[in-house]
Design a protein around this motif. Structure first.
Motif, short mmCIF file in Angstrom:
data_model
loop_
_atom_site.label_atom_id
_atom_site.label_comp_id
_atom_site.label_asym_id
_atom_site.label_seq_id
_atom_site.Cartn_x
_atom_site.Cartn_y
_atom_site.Cartn_z
N VAL A 166 0.81 -1.22 0.00
CA VAL A 166 0.00 0.00 0.00
C VAL A 166 0.84 1.27 0.00
N MET A 167 2.12 1.16 0.35
CA MET A 167 2.97 2.35 0.47
C MET A 167 3.05 3.17 -0.82
N PRO A 168 3.16 2.57 -2.01
CA PRO A 168 3.20 3.40 -3.23
C PRO A 168 1.96 4.27 -3.40
N PHE A 169 0.79 3.75 -3.00
CA PHE A 169 -0.43 4.54 -3.11
C PHE A 169 -0.46 5.67 -2.08
N VAL A 170 0.09 5.40 -0.89
CA VAL A 170 0.19 6.44 0.13
C VAL A 170 1.08 7.57 -0.37
N PHE A 171 2.24 7.22 -0.91
CA PHE A 171 3.19 8.22 -1.36
C PHE A 171 2.68 8.96 -2.59
N ALA A 172 1.98 8.26 -3.50
CA ALA A 172 1.43 8.91 -4.69
C ALA A 172 0.38 9.94 -4.29
N GLY A 173 -0.53 9.56 -3.41
CA GLY A 173 -1.54 10.50 -2.94
C GLY A 173 -0.92 11.68 -2.22
N SER A 174 0.09 11.40 -1.40
CA SER A 174 0.75 12.45 -0.65
C SER A 174 1.47 13.43 -1.59
N ALA A 175 2.12 12.90 -2.62
CA ALA A 175 2.81 13.76 -3.58
C ALA A 175 1.83 14.66 -4.32
N ALA A 176 0.71 14.09 -4.76
CA ALA A 176 -0.29 14.89 -5.47
C ALA A 176 -0.88 15.96 -4.56
N ALA A 177 -1.14 15.60 -3.30
CA ALA A 177 -1.70 16.56 -2.36
C ALA A 177 -0.76 17.73 -2.13
N SER A 178 0.53 17.43 -1.94
CA SER A 178 1.49 18.50 -1.67
C SER A 178 1.68 19.41 -2.88
N ALA A 179 1.79 18.81 -4.07
CA ALA A 179 1.98 19.62 -5.27
C ALA A 179 0.76 20.49 -5.56
N GLY A 180 -0.42 19.89 -5.43
CA GLY A 180 -1.63 20.68 -5.64
C GLY A 180 -1.79 21.78 -4.61
N GLY A 181 -1.45 21.46 -3.36
CA GLY A 181 -1.57 22.46 -2.29
C GLY A 181 -0.65 23.64 -2.49
N SER A 261 -5.27 27.05 2.94
CA SER A 261 -5.70 25.67 2.81
C SER A 261 -4.69 24.85 2.00
N GLY A 262 -4.15 25.46 0.93
CA GLY A 262 -3.15 24.75 0.14
C GLY A 262 -1.91 24.44 0.94
N LEU A 263 -1.44 25.41 1.72
CA LEU A 263 -0.26 25.17 2.55
C LEU A 263 -0.56 24.15 3.65
N SER A 264 -1.80 24.11 4.14
CA SER A 264 -2.18 23.13 5.14
C SER A 264 -2.10 21.71 4.57
N VAL A 265 -2.59 21.53 3.36
CA VAL A 265 -2.51 20.22 2.71
C VAL A 265 -1.05 19.81 2.52
N ALA A 266 -0.22 20.74 2.07
CA ALA A 266 1.20 20.44 1.87
C ALA A 266 1.88 20.09 3.19
N ALA A 267 1.53 20.80 4.26
CA ALA A 267 2.09 20.50 5.58
C ALA A 267 1.68 19.11 6.04
N GLY A 268 0.42 18.74 5.76
CA GLY A 268 -0.03 17.40 6.12
C GLY A 268 0.74 16.33 5.39
N SER A 269 1.06 16.58 4.13
CA SER A 269 1.86 15.63 3.36
C SER A 269 3.25 15.46 3.95
N ALA A 270 3.86 16.58 4.33
CA ALA A 270 5.20 16.52 4.94
C ALA A 270 5.15 15.76 6.27
N LEU A 271 4.14 16.02 7.08
CA LEU A 271 4.01 15.33 8.36
C LEU A 271 3.82 13.83 8.17
N LEU A 272 3.11 13.45 7.11
CA LEU A 272 2.94 12.02 6.81
C LEU A 272 4.28 11.35 6.57
#
Length: 319
Positions: A166-181, A261-272
């Protein structure tokens, strides 16, 4: 009390020492390298889309984000390696079975493409070559955003290895969230629609897949809920979900809401990423995460062999 719980509480190793050596990596180096690489790769994908649809300010913001992030990622990796020439030495061979070797080549291809694309955009030179580099960066960026999941899963660290499916899906979602944010925070509202949608979709995938990883039922998944890792991952979900909701409700109409909100999403990705890193480190300290699953596999193999022997004996007696 379940049998697994009884066994893990009673288990002790030789003199109580860990079975695995705890990784000596610095969190800022490795977790930072993983986060920045994911941000860079997904930003290049977003930039390629913006380039194709004529969203010039979103394109520039995403391309500059990609260049900045991949530069930070390489700096963190080289700092961990100790000397720059060690990274160059990894390019002396190409070993398809080694995630580190493959990852090194991916970075060496992606980095120049991201740099050329950003330079051409900012300086206004070689527009056709710049657009071609942007497309190339978008294609290779998908690998940059996800290969680190394979890299950390292909280790003996229990929490990472047990989550390999499942890790590749976690990282893919996290990457998309941070870039979009980040892009939603930087781009004008009129052009930021794709960035907001990418951040919201990425946040949804990241949250769903991280919950799947944390609730897998595997013994090492305990580390995702405990100590520093548990704190970081809970904060990650708060920042990610809160930021995604903000983008969905007010990101289109308010510049301030879109930015925060965008920076919040990016921060969440980093914390993950930092939470996953700490969970892996914690799983090497307690030998039960290595030995108990090994014993269970051996017992299952033994029961399977006994069942086969019994079935063979029954067939012989009937014969």
């Amino acid at each position: 009390m379940s049998p697994r719980r009884r066994r893990t509480e009673e288990f002790t190793s030789y003199y109580g020492r860990p079975v695995l050596k705890e990784p000596t990596w610095e969190a800022l180096d490795i977790a930072g390298y993983i986060f920045a690489g994911g941000l860079a790769g997904a930003s290049s994908i977003l930039a390629a889309g913006a380039q194709h649809t004529g969203r010039h300010r979103l394109e520039r913001a995403a391309k500059l984000t990609a260049l900045t992030a991949i530069s930070a990622s390489v700096v963190a990796l080289v700092h961990d390696l100790g000397r720059p020439e060690r990274f160059v030495n990894m390019l002396r061979v190409a070993k398809p079975t080694s995630p580190m070797s493959v990852g090194s080549w991916i970075l060496s291809v992606y980095g120049p493409l991201a740099g050329a694309s950003a330079a051409a955009n900012v300086l206004g030179i070689f527009p056709r070559a710049g657009k071609a580099a942007g497309i190339g960066a978008g294609i290779t960026g998908s690998a940059v955003a996800t290969y680190t999941a394979v890299l950390v899963s292909d280790t003996a660290v229990p929490a990472w290895h047990d989550a390999h499916d499942v890790m590749p899906f976690v990282f893919a979602g996290s990457a998309a969230a941070s870039a979009g944010g980040v892009a939603a925070a930087l781009a004008p509202l009129a052009e930021g629609g794709p960035a907001r949608r990418m951040a919201i979709a990425g946040a949804a995938v990241e949250t769903a897949m991280s919950l799947t990883m944390e609730r897998s039922g595997k013994l090492s998944a305990e580390t995702f809920h405990q100590g520093r890792a548990g704190t970081l991952l809970r904060l990650s979900k708060g920042f990610t979900v809160g930021g995604a909701v903000g983008l969905a409700l007010g990101g289109r109409s308010s510049r301030l809401v879109s930015t925060l909100s965008g920076l919040s999403v990016a921060a969440g990705s980093a914390l993950l990423r930092f939470g996953v890193f700490e969970a892996g480190r914690a799983s090497t300290r307690d030998p039960k995460y290595v030995v108990v699953p090994q014993r269970e596999r051996l017992e299952q193999q033994g029961r399977g062999a006994s069942d086969r022997q019994g079935a063979a004996a029954g067939a012989d007696s009937m014969g």
